[in-house]
Design a protein around this motif. Structure first.
Motif, mmCIF file in Angstrom:
data_model
loop_
_atom_site.group_PDB
_atom_site.id
_atom_site.type_symbol
_atom_site.label_atom_id
_atom_site.label_comp_id
_atom_site.label_asym_id
_atom_site.label_seq_id
_atom_site.Cartn_x
_atom_site.Cartn_y
_atom_site.Cartn_z
ATOM 1 N N LEU A 222 52.535 36.677 50.465
ATOM 2 C CA LEU A 222 50.895 36.894 50.897
ATOM 3 C C LEU A 222 50.297 38.321 50.214
ATOM 4 O O LEU A 222 49.044 38.346 49.653
ATOM 5 C CB LEU A 222 50.527 36.712 52.398
ATOM 6 N N GLU A 223 51.131 39.253 50.055
ATOM 7 C CA GLU A 223 50.609 40.539 49.769
ATOM 8 C C GLU A 223 50.945 40.668 48.145
ATOM 9 O O GLU A 223 50.000 40.874 47.427
ATOM 10 C CB GLU A 223 51.352 41.672 50.651
ATOM 11 N N PHE B 157 46.378 41.888 46.520
ATOM 12 C CA PHE B 157 46.972 43.122 45.833
ATOM 13 C C PHE B 157 46.014 44.288 45.374
ATOM 14 O O PHE B 157 46.097 45.288 45.539
ATOM 15 C CB PHE B 157 47.715 42.656 44.596
ATOM 16 N N VAL B 158 44.967 43.621 44.578
ATOM 17 C CA VAL B 158 43.887 44.470 44.022
ATOM 18 C C VAL B 158 43.175 45.021 45.107
ATOM 19 O O VAL B 158 42.799 46.293 45.231
ATOM 20 C CB VAL B 158 42.943 43.417 43.138
ATOM 21 N N SER B 159 42.792 44.288 46.208
ATOM 22 C CA SER B 159 42.168 44.631 47.435
ATOM 23 C C SER B 159 42.869 45.827 48.055
ATOM 24 O O SER B 159 42.251 46.646 48.815
ATOM 25 C CB SER B 159 41.585 43.751 48.377
ATOM 26 N N THR B 160 44.347 45.795 47.887
ATOM 27 C CA THR B 160 44.839 46.947 48.613
ATOM 28 C C THR B 160 45.030 48.260 47.905
ATOM 29 O O THR B 160 44.971 49.189 48.259
ATOM 30 C CB THR B 160 46.227 46.488 48.975
ATOM 31 N N ILE B 161 45.073 47.914 46.412
ATOM 32 C CA ILE B 161 45.243 49.075 45.198
ATOM 33 C C ILE B 161 43.740 49.889 45.138
ATOM 34 O O ILE B 161 43.996 51.099 44.793
ATOM 35 C CB ILE B 161 46.074 48.631 44.322
ATOM 36 N N ALA B 162 42.929 48.917 45.023
ATOM 37 C CA ALA B 162 41.691 49.533 44.737
ATOM 38 C C ALA B 162 41.181 50.539 45.527
ATOM 39 O O ALA B 162 40.761 51.811 44.930
ATOM 40 C CB ALA B 162 40.322 48.362 44.900
ATOM 41 N N PRO B 163 41.095 50.666 46.753
ATOM 42 C CA PRO B 163 40.715 51.843 47.638
ATOM 43 C C PRO B 163 41.295 53.172 47.130
ATOM 44 O O PRO B 163 40.841 54.357 47.388
ATOM 45 C CB PRO B 163 41.080 51.689 48.924
#
Length: 291
Positions: free
Chosen positions: A28-29, A36-42
Motif C-alpha cells: 500500500l505504501e 509514495f509521493v504524498s509521503t515524500i513530498a512534504p
C-alpha cells in the motif's frame, strides 16, 4: 491436544504480526505511487533534504562552469541561491515531480529486485533553480547546465536479506494481515481455557509489535550505514523515517491493543474469582451468645 494446538497458533501470531504489517506496507505504501509521493513530498521543507539538494545541485553546476578567480564566490552565491529557492512553492512542486520519478526506482529495487539504488533525480529542481536565477538576473545563471544529479536514498547491496523479504511480502499484499486475524480467532475457539488464551493472544500481538519496531530500526541502520557520510545520508534518513512512519505507528497501536487486551482479560478473571468476604454476625446474634 486442543491446548497445545491453541498455544502453537498463538506463538505463530507473534511471527505473523510483523510480517503482515510489512506486507501491507510494501503493497500500500511502496506499491502505490500516490501514497509514495504524498509521503515524500512534504520533505521539501525538511532542512536535511534542502541542504542535500543545495549541495548536490551546486556541485553539479560548478563542475560545468569556470569563472576563474571568482569560482569560490560563484559557488557560495549559487549555494545560497539554491537554499533560498528551496523555501519556495516552485521547489515543492519540483521536489514532488522528482519524488514521483523516484517511485519508479524504488519499485525496481524493492519490488522487482532490479536496479542498484533508490535515487531522486534533481534535474527538475535544477531546471527550476536556473529559471529563478535567470529571472533574478543572477550572473552566470544562463550558463547553468540542466543535467541529471541524484540523491542516493538507498543502495540495494546494503539491504541484503531485507530486499528479498520486502519483495516477497509485497507480493503477498494484505493477505497475511487477514490470515493473522483468522489465526487469532481460531486459537481462541480451539483453546480449552479461553481467558488464558485471550491473555496469551494479547501478549503475542504485543511481542509481534515489538519485533516490528526492532525490524524497522535494524533495517534503518543497515540501509543508511551503507551510504557515504554526507548530505545524502541525512536526506536518506529523513526519507526513510517518513516512509516507515506508518509502520512504527502500526507497531505502537498493536502494542497498546495487545497489552490492553491481555490486561482486561486478566483483570476480568481476577475479579470473577475474587473470594467473597465472610458475612459479619449481626449485633443481636453476638449479644445472644453472652446471655
Amino acid at each position: 491436544m486442543r491446548s497445545y494446538l491453541s498455544t502453537a497458533l498463538i506463538v505463530l501470531l507473534t511471527v505473523l504480526t510483523p510480517l503482515s504489517a510489512i506486507a501491507a506496507w510494501a503493497d500500500l505504501e511502496i506499491g502505490d505511487t500516490g501514497r509514495f509521493v504524498s509521503t515524500i513530498a512534504p520533505l521539501a521543507s525538511d532542512p536535511a533534504v534542502q541542504g542535500a539538494v543545495a549541495d548536490r545541485v551546486t556541485d553539479q553546476v560548478m563542475t560545468q562552469i569556470d569563472v576563474g578567480p571568482l569560482q569560490s564566490g560563484a559557488r557560495e552565491l549559487l549555494h545560497e541561491a539554491v537554499l533560498s529557492f528551496a523555501t519556495t512553492e516552485a521547489f515543492k512542486n519540483a521536489w514532488a515531480t522528482a519524488a514521483r520519478a523516484a517511485h519508479t526506482t524504488a519499485q525496481q529495487v524493492l519490488a522487482s529486485g532490479g536496479g542498484d539504488a533508490v535515487t531522486i533525480d534533481l534535474a527538475p529542481v535544477t531546471q527550476q533553480v536556473k529559471r529563478q536565477l535567470m529571472a533574478d538576473r543572477v550572473p552566470y545563471a544562463d550558463r547553468i547546465p540542466v543535467r541529471h544529479s541524484e540523491i542516493t536514498v538507498l543502495k540495494a547491496d546494503g539491504l541484503g536479506v531485507w530486499r528479498d523479504v520486502a519483495r516477497g511480502l509485497k507480493a503477498a499484499g494484505v493477505r497475511p494481515a487477514f490470515a493473522t486475524g483468522v489465526l487469532a480467532v481460531a486459537a481462541l475457539l480451539i483453546a480449552v481455557r479461553r481467558r488464558r488464551a485471550l491473555i496469551e493472544t494479547g501478549l503475542a500481538f504485543a511481542a509481534g509489535a515489538v519485533a516490528l519496531a526492532v525490524a524497522v530500526a535494524v533495517a534503518r541502520a543497515t540501509s543508511l550505514g551503507n551510504l557515504p557520510d554526507n548530505g545524502d545520508r541525512s536526506a536518506a534518513a529523513a526519507i526513510y523515517d517518513a516512509l516507515t512512519a506508518s509502520l512504527l505507528t502500526t507497531a505502537w497501536w498493536v502494542l497498546g491493543a495487545g497489552l490492553g487486551l491481555a490486561a482486561v482479560a486478566w483483570l476480568t478473571g481476577r475479579h470473577r474469582h475474587a473470594p467473597c468476604p465472610a458475612p459479619r454476625p449481626s449485633p443481636d446474634f453476638t449479644e445472644s451468645l453472652y446471655r
